[in-house]
Design a protein around this motif. Structure first.
Motif, PDB file in Angstrom:
ATOM      1  N   LYS A   1       0.836  -1.200   0.000  1.00 31.91           N
ATOM      2  CA  LYS A   1       0.000   0.000   0.000  1.00 31.91           C
ATOM      3  C   LYS A   1       0.874   1.255   0.000  1.00 31.91           C
ATOM      4  O   LYS A   1       2.020   1.228   0.444  1.00 31.91           O
ATOM      5  N   ALA A   2       0.298   2.342  -0.489  1.00 31.58           N
ATOM      6  CA  ALA A   2       1.000   3.631  -0.434  1.00 31.58           C
ATOM      7  C   ALA A   2       1.087   4.077   1.023  1.00 31.58           C
ATOM      8  O   ALA A   2       0.076   4.122   1.732  1.00 31.58           O
ATOM      9  N   ASP A   3       2.293   4.384   1.473  1.00 31.05           N
ATOM     10  CA  ASP A   3       2.529   4.755   2.872  1.00 31.05           C
ATOM     11  C   ASP A   3       3.339   6.041   2.903  1.00 31.05           C
ATOM     12  O   ASP A   3       4.433   6.113   2.325  1.00 31.05           O
ATOM     13  N   LEU A   4       2.834   7.050   3.578  1.00 26.03           N
ATOM     14  CA  LEU A   4       3.510   8.352   3.662  1.00 26.03           C
ATOM     15  C   LEU A   4       3.807   8.726   5.100  1.00 26.03           C
ATOM     16  O   LEU A   4       3.918   9.899   5.446  1.00 26.03           O
ATOM     17  N   SER A   5       3.975   7.742   5.961  1.00 31.38           N
ATOM     18  CA  SER A   5       4.096   8.007   7.399  1.00 31.38           C
ATOM     19  C   SER A   5       5.490   8.459   7.830  1.00 31.38           C
ATOM     20  O   SER A   5       5.651   9.018   8.915  1.00 31.38           O
ATOM     21  N   SER A   6       6.500   8.208   7.023  1.00 29.41           N
ATOM     22  CA  SER A   6       7.882   8.570   7.383  1.00 29.41           C
ATOM     23  C   SER A   6       8.669   8.850   6.108  1.00 29.41           C
ATOM     24  O   SER A   6       8.213   8.526   5.004  1.00 29.41           O
ATOM     25  N   PRO A   7       9.862   9.431   6.232  1.00 29.31           N
ATOM     26  CA  PRO A   7      10.687   9.648   5.029  1.00 29.31           C
ATOM     27  C   PRO A   7      10.948   8.354   4.272  1.00 29.31           C
ATOM     28  O   PRO A   7      10.886   8.313   3.049  1.00 29.31           O
ATOM     29  N   ASN A   8      11.237   7.276   4.999  1.00 27.54           N
ATOM     30  CA  ASN A   8      11.522   6.000   4.364  1.00 27.54           C
ATOM     31  C   ASN A   8      10.299   5.487   3.609  1.00 27.54           C
ATOM     32  O   ASN A   8      10.394   5.046   2.458  1.00 27.54           O
ATOM     33  N   ALA A   9       9.117   5.576   4.246  1.00 25.47           N
ATOM     34  CA  ALA A   9       7.889   5.060   3.641  1.00 25.47           C
ATOM     35  C   ALA A   9       7.512   5.850   2.390  1.00 25.47           C
ATOM     36  O   ALA A   9       7.125   5.274   1.358  1.00 25.47           O
ATOM     37  N   THR A  10       7.647   7.168   2.438  1.00 25.34           N
ATOM     38  CA  THR A  10       7.282   8.014   1.292  1.00 25.34           C
ATOM     39  C   THR A  10       8.188   7.745   0.098  1.00 25.34           C
ATOM     40  O   THR A  10       7.705   7.565  -1.033  1.00 25.34           O
ATOM     41  N   LEU A  11       9.487   7.708   0.322  1.00 26.91           N
ATOM     42  CA  LEU A  11      10.419   7.478  -0.780  1.00 26.91           C
ATOM     43  C   LEU A  11      10.283   6.056  -1.329  1.00 26.91           C
ATOM     44  O   LEU A  11      10.402   5.837  -2.548  1.00 26.91           O
ATOM     45  N   TYR A  12      10.014   5.090  -0.442  1.00 28.01           N
ATOM     46  CA  TYR A  12       9.803   3.712  -0.899  1.00 28.01           C
ATOM     47  C   TYR A  12       8.552   3.619  -1.765  1.00 28.01           C
ATOM     48  O   TYR A  12       8.551   2.955  -2.807  1.00 28.01           O
ATOM     49  N   THR A  13       7.488   4.304  -1.326  1.00 29.58           N
ATOM     50  CA  THR A  13       6.240   4.318  -2.096  1.00 29.58           C
ATOM     51  C   THR A  13       6.468   4.905  -3.488  1.00 29.58           C
ATOM     52  O   THR A  13       6.002   4.376  -4.499  1.00 29.58           O
ATOM     53  N   HIS A  14       7.202   5.993  -3.545  1.00 34.23           N
ATOM     54  CA  HIS A  14       7.462   6.662  -4.818  1.00 34.23           C
ATOM     55  C   HIS A  14       8.229   5.753  -5.784  1.00 34.23           C
ATOM     56  O   HIS A  14       7.834   5.555  -6.948  1.00 34.23           O
ATOM     57  N   ILE A  15       9.331   5.164  -5.306  1.00 31.41           N
ATOM     58  CA  ILE A  15      10.190   4.379  -6.193  1.00 31.41           C
ATOM     59  C   ILE A  15       9.568   3.015  -6.501  1.00 31.41           C
ATOM     60  O   ILE A  15       9.594   2.553  -7.655  1.00 31.41           O
ATOM     61  N   TYR A  16       8.977   2.390  -5.499  1.00 35.31           N
ATOM     62  CA  TYR A  16       8.436   1.029  -5.682  1.00 35.31           C
ATOM     63  C   TYR A  16       7.381   0.979  -6.775  1.00 35.31           C
ATOM     64  O   TYR A  16       7.393   0.085  -7.622  1.00 35.31           O
TER      65      TYR A  16
END
Length: 556
Positions: free
Chosen positions: A22-37
């Motif tokens: 799922k798209a996750d924007l809860s932390s810097p890691n989650a946001t960047l992972y969501t974008h690239i993944y």
């Protein structure tokens, strides 16, 4: 029953393997992972990747998400998610001076050194790409992709879709063409660069055309052309969008460019120093000749250190961190080697102020002698008895130096004591004769001297002789004294003037049957003048030129 169990296990396993991300924007890691993944070919979902962009309609958000990914790929930047913070309240304490956000804000820049303009920030408990990143997106994109294949793509769209083993064929073809163009550029630019360097050399160093100079200019032209070609390749590579190869190629090219720049700067420094030494010797002092190579090595060390810091930035290391660590270690080293640091600073002070030159006779802090050598740590001074003093440069830079080597003339003063019973006229003739000897002396400044009857001593009438010798060398000064002394002694002998010495004389003027002990001074004025003329003619006719083989032993 067994069939149902096996089917259940198979479905469970298959379902686990197909776990939905799922798209996750809860932390810097989650946001960047969501974008690239969600922009990877096997997971492509542009809508989910676009959730990392706020306050934009669907099309705009998708466009921005793709643009940022292309910027990462074009610069060869690969996110390392193991190093990206997972803290939802992460605070970036580094200020790179390019953002409008306040210091210590909830923000994170994945590539703070190489791409500081792109970063994410926290907004309503979620992390999004910052407004500043979006506002400057086209500028960043144009900087990343200055050369695009848009025209070719429109003219030959089918060529840009051909693949071989899932590789777009146009990418290796474009890379090969780039390499061929680079070779052609080298052969075109190398003579042009040599011509420009030759032009600059003629402007700053006229009338230099020997083969050695031409070879040096060729050595300089080649690395400069290599730097230009590297810049050209760096402009083309991002447009190829070969992510991993771009990262490898760009890293290698940046390191190569830095190494070439270091070579060019070092070679340029050496070349300028050689030109200065060989073609402008009149502008250099002996001290310059000795200290210039030492300081040149120091400058070379600084250039190499700066180049090393720049190479660290290629690997994403912040040079300020390195400098901070170096400064902490430097403090410890400075305490351990503070004398060496002080001496190095003292060397630079000596080079800049030039309080003396080599072979100058100096006097300071109980040390007196001729300067033989100035090193990086200390200065060697040879005393009159040939003793060698090794004085730290830090002490010399702080001392009050009496540089006798800068004297225009060597002042020499002596006091002659003659007997009390010398007649006044004879004293006056003797003084005038000494003046004439000084005027005829080949090594004195004839306009500046003093010869005077100055005092009545305990056992003599005192005559002061003050002269200035032209020769600054110690051996020449001694030879000049020798000539002066002999002239005075001969004059005294011719006139019958006797030099006094500390003594007590008891005289009986009219003892019966004995002659008086008083000297029989010459009193005939005509005879006195005749004798003086004979002495002066003899002095003037003698060869008083300085002996070129005269001793040059140190002394002051």
């Amino acid at each position: 029953m067994k069939k149902i169990t096996v089917l259940f296990i198979f479905i469970s396993f298959f379902g686990y393997g197909q776990k939905t991300v799922k798209a996750d924007l809860s932390s810097p890691n989650a946001t960047l992972y969501t974008h690239i993944y969600f922009l990877l070919p096997e997971n492509y979902d542009l809508d989910k990747a676009a959730t990392t962009v706020r306050e934009r309609n669907r099309a705009e958000a998708q466009f921005i998400a793709k643009r940022i990914k292309e910027i990462y790929d074009g610069n060869g930047l690969i996110l390392d998610f193991s190093k990206i913070p997972t803290d939802a309240n992460y605070v970036d304490t580094v200020d790179f001076g390019v953002r409008t956000l306040k210091h210590n804000a909830n923000r994170y820049a994945p590539f703070p050194v190489r791409l500081p303009e792109v970063y994410i920030e926290k907004y309503n408990n979620r992390w999004y790409y910052s407004q500043e990143t979006i506002d400057n997106l086209e500028k960043i994109y144009s900087k990343t992709f200055p050369l695009e294949f848009t025209w070719f793509n429109k003219k030959f769209p089918e060529f840009f879709t051909i693949t071989v083993n899932d590789v777009l064929i146009w990418k290796p073809v474009a890379l090969l063409i780039t390499l061929i163009l680079s070779v052609i550029l080298f052969f075109i630019l190398e003579p042009i660069m040599f011509f420009l360097l030759r032009l600059l050399q003629r402007i700053f160093f006229k009338n230099i055309s020997d083969s050695k100079t031409m070879a040096v200019l060729h050595e300089l032209a080649k690395p400069i052309v290599f730097i230009i070609i590297i810049r050209f390749i760096k402009k083309v590579l991002p447009s190829l969008q070969m992510v991993k190869l771009n990262a490898l190629f760009l890293t290698g090219l940046k390191i190569a460019e830095t190494v070439f720049w270091i070579f060019v700067i070092l070679k340029l420094l050496k070349t300028i120093l050689n030109f200065y030494h060989e073609y402008h010797p009149e502008k250099k002092t002996k001290l310059d000749k000795q200290l210039a190579p030492i300081l040149n090595k120091v400058v070379q060390g600084i250039v190499i250190f700066i180049g090393f810091l720049h190479i660290l930035t290629v690997f994403g290391v912040d040079p300020t961190t390195v400098l901070a660590g170096a400064s902490i270690g430097g403090v410890a080293v400075a305490f351990a080697a503070q004398d060496s640091v002080k001496n190095l600073i003292g060397t630079m002070v000596i080079f800049l102020d030039k309080p003396f030159q080599l072979d100058d006779w100096v006097q300071f802090a109980g040390v007196e002698g001729s300067v033989e050598r100035v090193g990086l740590r200390s200065t060697q001074i040879r005393a009159a008895d040939t003793t060698l003093f090794q004085v730290p440069n830090s002490k010399i830079s702080e001392a009050d130096i009496n540089n006798k080597g800068l004297r225009v003339f060597r002042r020499y003063t002596l006091e002659l004591g003659i007997r009390y019973d010398t007649p006044p006229d004879l004293i006056e003739t003797f003084v005038d004769g000494i003046k004439e000897i000084i005027a005829l002396h080949p090594s004195t400044k004839s306009q500046s001297y003093n010869v005077s009857f100055i005092s009545f001593g305990a056992s003599s009438l005192n005559i002061m002789v003050n002269v200035y010798f032209k020769g600054l060398d110690w051996g020449q000064e001694q030879e000049s004294k020798h000539i002066l002394h002999l002239g005075i002694v001969r004059l005294a002998a011719a006139l019958g003037v006797e030099f006094a010495f500390p003594s007590t004389t008891m005289m009986v003027e009219q003892f019966p049957g004995q002659e008086s002990l008083a000297p029989n001074y010459m009193k005939d004025k005509a005879k006195i003048e005749s004798e003086v003329k004979k002495i002066m003619d003899a002095f003037d006719s003698k060869d008083h030129e300085m002996d070129p083989n005269a001793s040059s032993l140190p002394g002051g």
